[in-house]
Design a protein around this motif. Sequence first.
Motif, PDB file in Angstrom:
ATOM      1  N   ASP A 187       2.223   2.007  -3.383  1.00 60.39           N
ATOM      2  CA  ASP A 187       1.180   2.600  -4.232  1.00 60.39           C
ATOM      3  C   ASP A 187       0.993   4.089  -3.917  1.00 60.39           C
ATOM      4  O   ASP A 187       0.902   4.920  -4.816  1.00 60.39           O
ATOM      5  CB  ASP A 187      -0.153   1.867  -4.023  1.00 60.39           C
ATOM      6  CG  ASP A 187      -0.159   0.512  -4.716  1.00 60.39           C
ATOM      7  OD1 ASP A 187       0.870   0.168  -5.329  1.00 60.39           O
ATOM      8  OD2 ASP A 187      -1.181  -0.192  -4.646  1.00 60.39           O
ATOM      9  N   VAL A 188       0.939   4.391  -2.616  1.00 56.57           N
ATOM     10  CA  VAL A 188       0.769   5.789  -2.199  1.00 56.57           C
ATOM     11  C   VAL A 188       1.921   6.635  -2.739  1.00 56.57           C
ATOM     12  O   VAL A 188       1.713   7.704  -3.317  1.00 56.57           O
ATOM     13  CB  VAL A 188       0.725   5.884  -0.639  1.00 56.57           C
ATOM     14  CG1 VAL A 188       0.819   7.330  -0.184  1.00 56.57           C
ATOM     15  CG2 VAL A 188      -0.518   5.234  -0.085  1.00 56.57           C
ATOM     16  N   PHE A 208      -3.042   9.897   6.795  1.00 50.85           N
ATOM     17  CA  PHE A 208      -3.455   8.498   6.789  1.00 50.85           C
ATOM     18  C   PHE A 208      -3.688   7.969   8.207  1.00 50.85           C
ATOM     19  O   PHE A 208      -4.152   6.876   8.400  1.00 50.85           O
ATOM     20  CB  PHE A 208      -2.373   7.636   6.122  1.00 50.85           C
ATOM     21  CG  PHE A 208      -2.262   7.881   4.648  1.00 50.85           C
ATOM     22  CD1 PHE A 208      -2.973   7.096   3.751  1.00 50.85           C
ATOM     23  CD2 PHE A 208      -1.453   8.887   4.158  1.00 50.85           C
ATOM     24  CE1 PHE A 208      -2.869   7.317   2.387  1.00 50.85           C
ATOM     25  CE2 PHE A 208      -1.343   9.114   2.792  1.00 50.85           C
ATOM     26  CZ  PHE A 208      -2.053   8.325   1.905  1.00 50.85           C
ATOM     27  N   TYR A 229       3.783  10.820  -9.001  1.00 50.75           N
ATOM     28  CA  TYR A 229       3.143  11.232 -10.251  1.00 50.75           C
ATOM     29  C   TYR A 229       2.561  12.640 -10.107  1.00 50.75           C
ATOM     30  O   TYR A 229       2.717  13.494 -10.974  1.00 50.75           O
ATOM     31  CB  TYR A 229       2.043  10.227 -10.634  1.00 50.75           C
ATOM     32  CG  TYR A 229       1.280  10.644 -11.865  1.00 50.75           C
ATOM     33  CD1 TYR A 229       1.818  10.451 -13.138  1.00 50.75           C
ATOM     34  CD2 TYR A 229       0.046  11.284 -11.756  1.00 50.75           C
ATOM     35  CE1 TYR A 229       1.142  10.871 -14.272  1.00 50.75           C
ATOM     36  CE2 TYR A 229      -0.648  11.693 -12.886  1.00 50.75           C
ATOM     37  CZ  TYR A 229      -0.095  11.488 -14.135  1.00 50.75           C
ATOM     38  OH  TYR A 229      -0.767  11.900 -15.253  1.00 50.75           O
ATOM     39  N   HIS A 230       1.889  12.850  -8.970  1.00 51.32           N
ATOM     40  CA  HIS A 230       1.254  14.146  -8.719  1.00 51.32           C
ATOM     41  C   HIS A 230       2.283  15.282  -8.774  1.00 51.32           C
ATOM     42  O   HIS A 230       2.080  16.276  -9.472  1.00 51.32           O
ATOM     43  CB  HIS A 230       0.581  14.111  -7.330  1.00 51.32           C
ATOM     44  CG  HIS A 230      -0.108  15.387  -6.944  1.00 51.32           C
ATOM     45  ND1 HIS A 230      -1.467  15.452  -6.776  1.00 51.32           N
ATOM     46  CD2 HIS A 230       0.366  16.644  -6.713  1.00 51.32           C
ATOM     47  CE1 HIS A 230      -1.796  16.702  -6.446  1.00 51.32           C
ATOM     48  NE2 HIS A 230      -0.692  17.431  -6.396  1.00 51.32           N
ATOM     49  N   LYS A 261       3.902   6.040  -5.253  1.00 47.48           N
ATOM     50  CA  LYS A 261       3.865   6.165  -6.716  1.00 47.48           C
ATOM     51  C   LYS A 261       2.874   7.250  -7.136  1.00 47.48           C
ATOM     52  O   LYS A 261       3.138   8.041  -8.036  1.00 47.48           O
ATOM     53  CB  LYS A 261       3.439   4.810  -7.330  1.00 47.48           C
ATOM     54  CG  LYS A 261       4.618   4.010  -7.884  1.00 47.48           C
ATOM     55  CD  LYS A 261       4.115   2.799  -8.630  1.00 47.48           C
ATOM     56  CE  LYS A 261       4.370   1.529  -7.856  1.00 47.48           C
ATOM     57  NZ  LYS A 261       3.691   0.358  -8.381  1.00 47.48           N
ATOM     58  N   GLU A 262       1.727   7.262  -6.473  1.00 45.72           N
ATOM     59  CA  GLU A 262       0.695   8.260  -6.804  1.00 45.72           C
ATOM     60  C   GLU A 262       1.187   9.672  -6.491  1.00 45.72           C
ATOM     61  O   GLU A 262       0.989  10.592  -7.287  1.00 45.72           O
ATOM     62  CB  GLU A 262      -0.574   7.979  -5.999  1.00 45.72           C
ATOM     63  CG  GLU A 262      -1.405   6.841  -6.547  1.00 45.72           C
ATOM     64  CD  GLU A 262      -2.759   6.790  -5.872  1.00 45.72           C
ATOM     65  OE1 GLU A 262      -2.852   6.126  -4.834  1.00 45.72           O
ATOM     66  OE2 GLU A 262      -3.703   7.413  -6.369  1.00 45.72           O
ATOM     67  N   ILE A 263       1.836   9.825  -5.334  1.00 47.34           N
ATOM     68  CA  ILE A 263       2.323  11.155  -4.947  1.00 47.34           C
ATOM     69  C   ILE A 263       3.437  11.604  -5.898  1.00 47.34           C
ATOM     70  O   ILE A 263       3.485  12.760  -6.313  1.00 47.34           O
ATOM     71  CB  ILE A 263       2.774  11.172  -3.465  1.00 47.34           C
ATOM     72  CG1 ILE A 263       1.557  10.941  -2.570  1.00 47.34           C
ATOM     73  CG2 ILE A 263       3.459  12.488  -3.116  1.00 47.34           C
ATOM     74  CD1 ILE A 263       1.866  10.758  -1.104  1.00 47.34           C
ATOM     75  N   ASN A 298      -6.997   3.689   6.126  1.00 46.08           N
ATOM     76  CA  ASN A 298      -7.080   2.783   4.983  1.00 46.08           C
ATOM     77  C   ASN A 298      -6.302   1.482   5.119  1.00 46.08           C
ATOM     78  O   ASN A 298      -6.394   0.631   4.265  1.00 46.08           O
ATOM     79  CB  ASN A 298      -6.580   3.490   3.725  1.00 46.08           C
ATOM     80  CG  ASN A 298      -5.114   3.781   3.817  1.00 46.08           C
ATOM     81  OD1 ASN A 298      -4.653   4.164   4.867  1.00 46.08           O
ATOM     82  ND2 ASN A 298      -4.402   3.565   2.757  1.00 46.08           N
ATOM     83  N   THR A 321       1.538  14.988   5.230  1.00 46.34           N
ATOM     84  CA  THR A 321       0.928  14.099   4.233  1.00 46.34           C
ATOM     85  C   THR A 321       0.712  12.704   4.817  1.00 46.34           C
ATOM     86  O   THR A 321      -0.363  12.129   4.682  1.00 46.34           O
ATOM     87  CB  THR A 321       1.838  14.014   2.978  1.00 46.34           C
ATOM     88  OG1 THR A 321       1.983  15.330   2.461  1.00 46.34           O
ATOM     89  CG2 THR A 321       1.238  13.108   1.918  1.00 46.34           C
ATOM     90  N   ASN A 371       0.823  -1.198   0.000  1.00 47.43           N
ATOM     91  CA  ASN A 371       0.000   0.000   0.000  1.00 47.43           C
ATOM     92  C   ASN A 371       0.855   1.245   0.000  1.00 47.43           C
ATOM     93  O   ASN A 371       0.556   2.218  -0.681  1.00 47.43           O
ATOM     94  CB  ASN A 371      -0.905   0.009   1.239  1.00 47.43           C
ATOM     95  CG  ASN A 371      -2.196  -0.738   0.988  1.00 47.43           C
ATOM     96  OD1 ASN A 371      -2.726  -0.696  -0.106  1.00 47.43           O
ATOM     97  ND2 ASN A 371      -2.660  -1.428   1.992  1.00 47.43           N
TER      98      ASN A 371
END
Lengths: 323, 101
Positions: free
Chosen positions: A26-27, A68, A33-34, A29-31, A162, A64, A23
């Motif tokens: 994934d988090v 979570f 990209y952002h 990778k998303e950040i 999450n 950040t 998880n």
Amino acid sequence: MNKVLESYLKDIDTYLRTCDQKNNDDVLKEIEYHILEDTKITYGEITDDGIKEIIEKFGSAKDTASQFFNDLEVNDISGKKMFWTMVNLVFLIHSSLYMIMLIKGNDIFGFFSSFSDSTQLLFRIVSIFAIFAIDVLVLLPFALGLYKSKRGYKIVKIISRNMDDFSLASISLFRKKKRNNYINHLLTLSITLLVEIIIYIKFKTLFIIGIIGTDTQYLADDHVSRILSLAIIILTGFHVIYYLTIDNNNYSDTSKVFLDYARWIMLWSVITTICFYVKDKWIHVDFIREMKYLDIILIIIVVLYTLNFCKNLISRNINYSIK
Amino acid sequence: MNRGYLQLLVLEALKESIHCYGLIKKLRALGYDMVEENTFYPLLRRFEKNGWVESEWLINDGQPQKIYSVSPLGISQKEQLYSIWKIQNETLKKVMEGSNE
């Protein structure tokens, strides 16, 4: 990857370390990209200064990650679970004190005389079960009260928004180890198993209390010690197999309970055996009488084991899934 | 900030499959800038856990992107939230009208 961004993501990963690693990846990778996309769109190209600006706008690594982990929830713990938690805690305290007294040479149950060495040692080892039985009996009235009231006990815990395998993540003591520790742990266990097997083959016991000069070996090599040595090897072997078969260091609760208790009883047996031989058999040997540091080491081991046991006990009992 | 309102907004915006960055930009373009950008990532994780959204990883221009879309459960959750929001809105209107009189 850009160094500023890399350091930022690493910081977030550190704060998120208590969660499931997949998880987290994934988090991150998303950040990533952002930040890259926003920098490109805002400044037309990816630069250090651009990334710094965007990161500042996005929020600090701590802030950040804390997004979570900022729910507080009150959970119920059932009367039955509460009772066994109480029994375990009381048992841990009692057995630790008993073990420390044993190390210091006290013999509460009077096993010093009237039995053969092997029987005496065996009685001392199994006395841990007597302690457990006494604690259960003493706490029974308390249990009846708990069952009668039929109400849940409230425990406030911090939950992740999450991650379902998370408990008390913001308290570092309760943090799960990272995945790479799995390999280290497996390697350590395998080496331990190998060393145990080699020592057993050579001496027929794991209890080498002391070796002086060339011709005197102090071994606890009666039947009880031999059986105990084999039990320790089997437990280590079981642990290695268990580590090889689990996925990413994910323990099931039952296995955890079993391993915790098996380790506790083994520790008890080992310390009892060492104390038995050191205090009773070779009390006439000067060098052993002066081995005060052995007492200190044994007490430290007991205290550390107790703390670890309590930690596992608490985290296991209040590890709830998110409602 | 009313969490239910944000949930409603995000579930509505996820009618079209989109990645989190795209979702933030979409809401910002529509004038919604009341919460920080880093709030959306844990929010979507929670939605995913609740089964309100579905996601899949796609590679676009060599970049991995996690694409989210609202699930049937998410749609019914959105409808529920919307009806609550409407009631709250009407109640607020009546209270304000009452206090103006």
